[in-house]
Design a protein around this motif. Structure first.
Motif, PDB file in Angstrom:
ATOM      1  N   GLN A  18      27.325   3.181  16.914  1.00 41.97           N
ATOM      2  CA  GLN A  18      27.224   3.912  18.176  1.00 41.97           C
ATOM      3  C   GLN A  18      26.739   5.339  17.951  1.00 41.97           C
ATOM      4  O   GLN A  18      25.953   5.866  18.746  1.00 41.97           O
ATOM      5  CB  GLN A  18      28.568   3.904  18.894  1.00 41.97           C
ATOM      6  CG  GLN A  18      28.948   2.531  19.407  1.00 41.97           C
ATOM      7  CD  GLN A  18      30.377   2.456  19.919  1.00 41.97           C
ATOM      8  OE1 GLN A  18      31.227   3.256  19.541  1.00 41.97           O
ATOM      9  NE2 GLN A  18      30.647   1.483  20.770  1.00 41.97           N
ATOM     10  N   ALA A  19      27.184   5.961  16.870  1.00 37.84           N
ATOM     11  CA  ALA A  19      26.715   7.316  16.562  1.00 37.84           C
ATOM     12  C   ALA A  19      25.238   7.294  16.203  1.00 37.84           C
ATOM     13  O   ALA A  19      24.476   8.173  16.619  1.00 37.84           O
ATOM     14  CB  ALA A  19      27.530   7.902  15.410  1.00 37.84           C
ATOM     15  N   GLY A  20      24.817   6.305  15.446  1.00 46.63           N
ATOM     16  CA  GLY A  20      23.417   6.216  15.043  1.00 46.63           C
ATOM     17  C   GLY A  20      22.488   5.940  16.204  1.00 46.63           C
ATOM     18  O   GLY A  20      21.423   6.533  16.315  1.00 46.63           O
ATOM     19  N   ILE A  21      22.878   5.044  17.087  1.00 46.87           N
ATOM     20  CA  ILE A  21      22.015   4.691  18.218  1.00 46.87           C
ATOM     21  C   ILE A  21      21.896   5.855  19.198  1.00 46.87           C
ATOM     22  O   ILE A  21      20.882   6.010  19.864  1.00 46.87           O
ATOM     23  CB  ILE A  21      22.513   3.407  18.915  1.00 46.87           C
ATOM     24  CG1 ILE A  21      21.398   2.767  19.732  1.00 46.87           C
ATOM     25  CG2 ILE A  21      23.705   3.657  19.775  1.00 46.87           C
ATOM     26  CD1 ILE A  21      20.289   2.197  18.932  1.00 46.87           C
ATOM     27  N   SER A  22      22.932   6.699  19.252  1.00 46.38           N
ATOM     28  CA  SER A  22      22.870   7.840  20.166  1.00 46.38           C
ATOM     29  C   SER A  22      22.195   9.055  19.524  1.00 46.38           C
ATOM     30  O   SER A  22      22.090  10.100  20.153  1.00 46.38           O
ATOM     31  CB  SER A  22      24.265   8.202  20.657  1.00 46.38           C
ATOM     32  OG  SER A  22      25.068   8.611  19.579  1.00 46.38           O
ATOM     33  N   GLY A  23      21.752   8.913  18.266  1.00 47.40           N
ATOM     34  CA  GLY A  23      20.990   9.974  17.627  1.00 47.40           C
ATOM     35  C   GLY A  23      21.819  11.048  16.958  1.00 47.40           C
ATOM     36  O   GLY A  23      21.302  12.110  16.627  1.00 47.40           O
ATOM     37  N   LYS A  24      23.093  10.785  16.752  1.00 47.82           N
ATOM     38  CA  LYS A  24      23.938  11.796  16.105  1.00 47.82           C
ATOM     39  C   LYS A  24      23.618  11.893  14.621  1.00 47.82           C
ATOM     40  O   LYS A  24      23.117  10.955  14.010  1.00 47.82           O
ATOM     41  CB  LYS A  24      25.412  11.461  16.304  1.00 47.82           C
ATOM     42  CG  LYS A  24      25.836  11.610  17.749  1.00 47.82           C
ATOM     43  CD  LYS A  24      27.306  11.444  17.908  1.00 47.82           C
ATOM     44  CE  LYS A  24      27.661  11.632  19.384  1.00 47.82           C
ATOM     45  NZ  LYS A  24      29.067  11.383  19.614  1.00 47.82           N
ATOM     46  N   ASN A  25      23.942  13.037  14.070  1.00 52.10           N
ATOM     47  CA  ASN A  25      23.665  13.320  12.671  1.00 52.10           C
ATOM     48  C   ASN A  25      24.625  12.562  11.757  1.00 52.10           C
ATOM     49  O   ASN A  25      25.766  12.292  12.125  1.00 52.10           O
ATOM     50  CB  ASN A  25      23.789  14.825  12.427  1.00 52.10           C
ATOM     51  CG  ASN A  25      23.177  15.254  11.137  1.00 52.10           C
ATOM     52  OD1 ASN A  25      22.955  14.456  10.234  1.00 52.10           O
ATOM     53  ND2 ASN A  25      22.892  16.532  11.041  1.00 52.10           N
TER      54      ASN A  25
END
Length: 68
Positions: A18-25
């Protein structure tokens, strides 16, 4: 009958995805780097970033998370 909780490594993978798909570092990982939970989180994050770069929309990502 009581429901069993999902194991913590699976939860870490989903949260990383979920963090990766939302573009988080990558540095937003909540786990210590030497743990297996951190590795699961990073694996999920990498897969999420790949899906983001491939152009998956939000609905397709939700379906993927549900099926995991």
């Amino acid at each position: 009958m009581r429901r069993q909780k999902r194991d913590s490594s699976h939860r870490a993978f989903i949260k990383g995805y979920q963090a990766g798909i939302s573009g988080k570092n990558k540095s937003t990982c909540p786990h210590t780097e030497e743990t297996s939970l951190a590795q699961d989180w990073f694996n999920g994050w990498r897969e999420g970033r790949e899906d983001n770069w491939s152009g998956y929309n939000a609905q397709a990502c939700q379906q993927k998370v549900i099926s995991l």
